[in-house]
Design an enzyme around this catalytic site. Structure first.
Site, mmCIF file in Angstrom:
data_model
loop_
_atom_site.group_PDB
_atom_site.id
_atom_site.type_symbol
_atom_site.label_atom_id
_atom_site.label_comp_id
_atom_site.label_asym_id
_atom_site.label_seq_id
_atom_site.Cartn_x
_atom_site.Cartn_y
_atom_site.Cartn_z
ATOM 1 N N ARG A 108 28.685 51.244 51.110
ATOM 2 C CA ARG A 108 28.363 51.320 49.687
ATOM 3 C C ARG A 108 27.379 52.452 49.524
ATOM 4 N NH1 ARG A 108 26.694 46.836 45.269
ATOM 5 N NH2 ARG A 108 28.950 46.608 45.412
ATOM 6 N N HIS A 135 35.374 51.440 42.823
ATOM 7 C CA HIS A 135 34.998 50.137 43.403
ATOM 8 C C HIS A 135 36.306 49.361 43.707
ATOM 9 C CE1 HIS A 135 32.624 46.878 44.615
ATOM 10 N NE2 HIS A 135 32.063 46.504 43.488
ATOM 11 N N GLN A 138 36.458 45.387 44.527
ATOM 12 C CA GLN A 138 36.257 44.566 43.331
ATOM 13 C C GLN A 138 37.565 44.466 42.544
ATOM 14 O OE1 GLN A 138 33.350 42.897 42.017
ATOM 15 N NE2 GLN A 138 34.998 42.026 40.783
ATOM 16 N N ASP A 230 31.572 45.846 31.961
ATOM 17 C CA ASP A 230 30.658 46.114 33.074
ATOM 18 C C ASP A 230 29.347 46.631 32.461
ATOM 19 O OD1 ASP A 230 29.556 46.649 35.591
ATOM 20 O OD2 ASP A 230 30.590 48.567 35.832
ATOM 21 N N CYS A 270 32.626 42.325 36.550
ATOM 22 C CA CYS A 270 32.486 42.404 38.012
ATOM 23 C C CYS A 270 31.169 41.808 38.487
ATOM 24 C CB CYS A 270 32.605 43.856 38.464
ATOM 25 S SG CYS A 270 31.388 44.938 37.695
ATOM 26 N N ARG A 298 36.327 37.815 45.790
ATOM 27 C CA ARG A 298 35.889 38.931 46.638
ATOM 28 C C ARG A 298 35.972 38.525 48.112
ATOM 29 N NH1 ARG A 298 32.428 42.878 44.635
ATOM 30 N NH2 ARG A 298 32.740 43.827 46.673
HETATM 31 N N1 NVA Z 1 29.193 49.938 37.573
HETATM 32 C C1 NVA Z 1 28.309 49.084 38.343
HETATM 33 C C2 NVA Z 1 29.114 48.150 39.180
HETATM 34 C C3 NVA Z 1 28.283 47.171 40.015
HETATM 35 C C4 NVA Z 1 29.133 46.268 40.865
HETATM 36 C C5 NVA Z 1 27.405 49.930 39.201
HETATM 37 O O1 NVA Z 1 27.893 50.880 39.825
HETATM 38 O O2 NVA Z 1 26.199 49.670 39.247
HETATM 39 N N1 CP Z 2 30.409 43.208 41.901
HETATM 40 C C1 CP Z 2 29.668 43.618 42.938
HETATM 41 O O1 CP Z 2 30.053 44.515 43.695
HETATM 42 O O2 CP Z 2 28.487 42.972 43.086
HETATM 43 P P1 CP Z 2 27.275 43.406 44.036
HETATM 44 O O3 CP Z 2 26.717 44.685 43.474
HETATM 45 O O4 CP Z 2 26.312 42.276 43.954
HETATM 46 O O5 CP Z 2 27.798 43.619 45.431
#
Ligand code: NVA
Ligand code: CP
Length: 310
Positions: A108, A135, A138, A230, A270, A298
């Site tokens: 990540r 992502h 997800q 989101d 998400c 997930r």
């Molecule tokens: N768009 C959000 C998704 C988190 C799972 C982010 O990147 O922070």
């Molecule tokens: N939806 C998701 O990826 O959650 P986290 O940021 O908690 O991993």
């Protein structure tokens, strides 16, 4: 017939064939059933996966770590702060080294190119656990969650209300591959990436679906089978928080917006949610919301991905 996905990276749903996406969802169903029946299943016994996190996580970290354990393997949490990566070791050298110890790497991070580079120099599969661009894990979980509730994905309409961000992009690719019509409804200046739009439309043309970009939430949710939202400020954009609150205020998923939608529409997010911003308590906790099913799935989807590629 099973498709051999051993050694394959999972960086973008765009890179998967439609059949591979279906295979991941079908495998997820099998693993979820085994899990519910309490069946011990250890296809990854003796295998290890490293998990590099340059951003925070609740769901991704816990579901990958627990999932790997349930499959009989071991997952190592690798905080970017502790890796030499943060002291200037290159992505390529990190990939070459980690490949000597591990059977898979989940990452990540911010830059999508870093994940592409990691995969290029790694001899073990690389799984994208979120970048600024995409992502995919997800959205594979989301496709599975929708399929659980609506049986078939092809022909459904998903309306995404909010920022044209990593979630929007992966939903465009996921919808296009599975024949779902995807409407991305974002305020001016926050539309999805043009290259993602071009590529997802190319994928959509092969499955008979459509990718539409527009800016009117009321119009977007009419006839939708799924409404998705989101956060307005993603990880790494914290400095823009105030400005984004103002730009997105017409884009909240609340009961007034839902009055324009079908009675049986599914509401998805998400998570993490910023309650009171992109979604209200009454909607996220309401009868149409399936957000915690998504979160649970997930675990099952990522187990399927790990079992197929490692
Ligand atoms: N768009 C959000 C998704 C988190 C799972 C982010 O990147 O922070
Ligand atoms: N939806 C998701 O990826 O959650 P986290 O940021 O908690 O991993």
């Amino acid at each position: 017939m099973a498709i051999d996905m051993k050694g394959k990276d999972l960086i973008s749903i765009h890179d998967l064939s439609r059949e591979e996406v279906v295979q991941i969802l079908d495998t997820t169903h099998i693993l979820k059933m085994k899990n519910k029946l309490g069946e011990i299943y250890h296809p990854l016994k003796g295998k290890t996966m490293g998990m590099i996190f340059q951003k925070s996580s609740t769901r991704t970290r816990v579901s990958f770590e627990v999932g790997m354990w349930q499959l009989g393997g071991y997952a190592l949490f690798l905080s970017a702060n502790d890796l030499q990566l943060n002291r200037g070791e290159t992505i390529a050298d990190t990939a070459r080294n980690l490949s000597r110890y591990l059977d898979g790497i989940m990452i990540r991070t911010y830059s999508h190119q870093d994940v592409v580079d990691l995969a290029e120099y790694s001899s073990v599969p690389v799984i994208n656990g979120l970048t600024d661009l995409l992502h995919p894990c997800q959205v594979l979980s989301d496709l599975f969650s929708i399929r659980e509730k609506k049986q078939d994905l092809a022909g459904l309409k998903l309306a995404y209300i909010g920022d044209g961000n990593n979630m929007a992009h992966s939903l465009m690719f996921g919808g296009a591959k599975t024949g779902m019509h995807v409407v991305i409804c974002s305020p001016s200046g926050f539309e999805p990436d043009p290259e993602v739009t071009r590529l997802s439309r190319l994928d959509a043309s092969k499955t008979g679906s459509t990718i539409t970009i527009q800016d009117d939430p009321v119009e977007a949710v009419k006839t939708a089978d799924v409404i998705y939202t989101d956060v307005w400020t993603s990880m790494g954009q914290e400095e823009e928080y105030e400005k984004r609150l103002e730009s997105f205020k017409r884009y909240q998923v609340n009961n007034t917006l839902l009055e324009n939608a079908k009675e049986d529409v599914l509401v998805m997010h998400c998570l993490p949610a910023h309650r009171g911003e992109e979604i209200t308590d009454e909607v996220i906790d309401g009868p149409r919301s399936i957000v915690f099913d998504q979160a649970e799935n997930r675990l099952h989807v990522q187990k399927a991905i790990m079992a197929l590629v490692m």
